[in-house]
Structure formats: C-alpha cells, structure tokens
Design a protein around this motif. Structure first.
Motif, mmCIF file in Angstrom:
data_model
loop_
_atom_site.group_PDB
_atom_site.id
_atom_site.type_symbol
_atom_site.label_atom_id
_atom_site.label_comp_id
_atom_site.label_asym_id
_atom_site.label_seq_id
_atom_site.Cartn_x
_atom_site.Cartn_y
_atom_site.Cartn_z
ATOM 1 N N THR A 94 48.584 43.463 44.888
ATOM 2 C CA THR A 94 48.338 42.319 45.764
ATOM 3 C C THR A 94 47.836 42.771 47.128
ATOM 4 N N THR A 96 47.017 41.393 50.919
ATOM 5 C CA THR A 96 47.267 40.286 51.838
ATOM 6 C C THR A 96 46.521 40.545 53.146
ATOM 7 N N GLN A 107 44.605 38.904 44.341
ATOM 8 C CA GLN A 107 45.100 39.731 43.250
ATOM 9 C C GLN A 107 43.980 40.670 42.806
#
Length: 198
Positions: A94, A96, A107
C-alpha cells in the motif's frame, strides 16, 4: 503545481530510499555480492535528503528537502519538509500520499509497472540481489571506498518509466542517487545519514 508535474517528479523519491545504508569496514575490491551483503545487514535506516528534479515542462528545476526512513522488510517513508510538507509512505503493498488535507491510498497490485520498480528498490535496501536482478541489469564500478552502481531495467514496462538509476556511495553508505526517466526528465538526490529514531 499541476497534477502532471507532480506525477513526473514523484519517481525520484523511490530510488532515494536506497540511500539508507550503514557504515562498516570492508576490503576492496568490491563485488555486487559484497555490496548486497552490506545492505542486507541494515534492519533500518534514517537520513535527511535534498533533491533537485529537472522536468522538461518547467523552466527551473524543482528543489526539495526532508527526511527518509526505511524499516525492513517493507516500510519506506519520504517526508518532504520544504518547499511544502508532503508525505509518502509505502507499507507492504500500500502506498499512501498526503499533502495538506488531501490523502490518496494506492494498491500496488493495481499498478504493476510501479510495483515492479518499487520492489526493486526494496530489494536493494534488503540486499536481495536475486530479486533485484529479476528487474534490472546491475553494473558496479569502483572499490569499497568509492563505488558506482547502475541499474538498467530489463522489463520493458519498467523501462517505459525509468531509463536508468545511478547510485554512488562510499563503503556501505550511498551518497547520491540519480534517476533518468524514459521521457528525459531526471532527478538527483543527495543523502546525509542520521541516527535512526528510538
């Protein structure tokens, strides 16, 4: 800054994460195996960075500075402090991205080209030569006191984004990372290692 400029300047930070290495004595001449072994001994690394990005659609280079952190095996962080705060955190699969009140979560499985490149950087941090060589040709020059490692993508999808990554270092600490993108844009990141957070 436009979305296009942000996208074209974002790649530079990934390779900068490969700068997070330790310092230890090692006999010359240096082989790729020796370098990877040195990198593999570092469970985490912290550093400050300065970065200059040359983007064809801009008249002047973009300059930034901040902090980098790697925690083995899969957490990478880039915290830009200047010219404006921005945080990018890769944890497992992941990614961010945060700037001000905006937050985007991606993702990696949905972006295979990006995933391949990031996994290669993580393989460098982990000293995983086998994983690295699945994506890049490796070329190492110099000795342990001063060396240059050039990564050239094997996978055409990765090569469509990154033309070459050039890392220069002293012993088992990387001092600079230069990224040449396939579109001709480039970035140069310099690193100063600091003590990891307690």
């Amino acid at each position: 800054m436009s979305k296009l400029v942000r996208q074209r300047s974002r790649w530079g930070w990934f390779a900068g994460l490969a700068l997070l290495c330790g310092q230890s004595a090692h006999a010359a001449p240096l082989s790729i195996s020796q370098l990877m072994d040195s990198l593999a001994k570092q469970p985490q690394g912290a550093a400050t960075f300065t970065e200059k990005k040359h983007i064809s659609i801009l008249d002047q280079p973009l300059e930034s500075s901040g902090e980098l952190l790697f925690i083995a095996p899969a957490r990478l962080e880039k915290r830009t402090l200047k010219p404006r705060p921005e945080t990018m955190v890769l944890d497992g699969g992941t990614l961010t991205l945060e700037r001000g009140k905006r937050k985007h979560v991606l993702q990696l499985k949905d972006y295979p080209e990006v995933a391949a490149m990031i996994e290669s950087i993580r393989a460098t941090l982990a000293g995983d030569r086998q994983a690295l060589e699945r994506v890049y040709h490796l070329a190492l020059e110099g000795g342990f006191e001063r060396w240059t490692l050039v990564l050239t993508p094997i996978d055409p999808k990765v090569g469509a984004v990154i033309a070459r990554i050039r890392m220069e270092g002293v012993k088992d600490g990387v001092r600079s990372v230069e990224i040449l993108q396939a579109d001709g844009d480039s970035s140069l990141m310099t690193i100063e290692k600091r003590a990891p957070p307690q």
